[in-house]
Design a protein around this motif. Sequence first.
Motif, short mmCIF file in Angstrom:
data_model
loop_
_atom_site.label_atom_id
_atom_site.label_comp_id
_atom_site.label_asym_id
_atom_site.label_seq_id
_atom_site.Cartn_x
_atom_site.Cartn_y
_atom_site.Cartn_z
N LEU A 125 -50.89 4.35 36.88
CA LEU A 125 -51.76 3.52 37.73
C LEU A 125 -50.97 2.44 38.45
N ARG A 126 -50.05 1.81 37.74
CA ARG A 126 -49.24 0.75 38.34
C ARG A 126 -48.37 1.31 39.46
N LYS A 178 -50.19 4.34 27.47
CA LYS A 178 -49.04 3.74 28.16
C LYS A 178 -48.70 4.51 29.43
N THR A 179 -48.66 5.82 29.33
CA THR A 179 -48.37 6.66 30.49
C THR A 179 -49.44 6.50 31.56
N SER A 211 -39.09 1.89 40.07
CA SER A 211 -38.38 1.05 39.11
C SER A 211 -39.20 -0.18 38.72
N GLY A 212 -40.40 -0.31 39.30
CA GLY A 212 -41.29 -1.41 38.93
C GLY A 212 -41.27 -2.60 39.86
N HIS A 266 -49.06 2.40 47.01
CA HIS A 266 -50.13 2.19 48.00
C HIS A 266 -49.92 0.87 48.74
N ASN A 267 -49.62 -0.19 48.00
CA ASN A 267 -49.43 -1.51 48.60
C ASN A 267 -48.14 -1.60 49.42
N ALA A 268 -47.18 -0.73 49.15
CA ALA A 268 -45.91 -0.74 49.88
C ALA A 268 -46.09 -0.31 51.33
#
Length: 151
Positions: free
Chosen positions: A54-55, A48-49, A126-127, A61-63
Motif C-alpha cells: 500500500l505504501r 506487513k507485506t 526504496s521508501g 501514485h504521488n510521484a
Amino acid sequence: MLSEQTLSTLNALKLFGMARGFTDRLSQLKSADLSHEEFLGLLVQDEKTYRENLRLKRLLHNAKLKHQAAIEDIDYRHPRGLNKQLVLELSTTQWISQHRSVLLTGPTGVGKSFLSCALGNLAARSGYTVLYLRAQDSLRPCCNLKPTALT
C-alpha cells in the motif's frame, strides 16, 4: 463460527492483510502442519507485506511519474553516451541518503525523462518520497499573479 468472528475483528481493526491471509491460510490449513506460532508469524508477515505494498502504491501514485520505468528496463545498447557503471552506482540509492542530486542533460529524445522516472521509481521502491516535475514546471511561480498597470 470462531473464524468468522476473528475475520470480522481483523477487518474492524483494519488489519486487512492479516484478514486476507487468515482466509487463505484457513483453506490451506488442512494440508499444512503449522504450529500456532508459525501460523501467527505468517499472518503477521501477510499484514506487513500488505502495508508495504500500500505504501509503495501511494508513493508511486504521488510521484506522478511520466513513464512507468525501472532501472532494470534501461537499454544500454543504444548509442546515447549512457555510462552503465554510473547508472549502477545510482541504483544503490546511496546518493539519496547522502543528499546528493542528479542532473540529466542531453539532446531531445535520448531518454532523460525515462531515466529520471526510472530513478524516481527506484527511490520510491526504496521508501523515499518522490515527485516528478519538469524543469519549466518547477520554476513556474506558485501563484498566478497578473501584472497590474500603474496609473
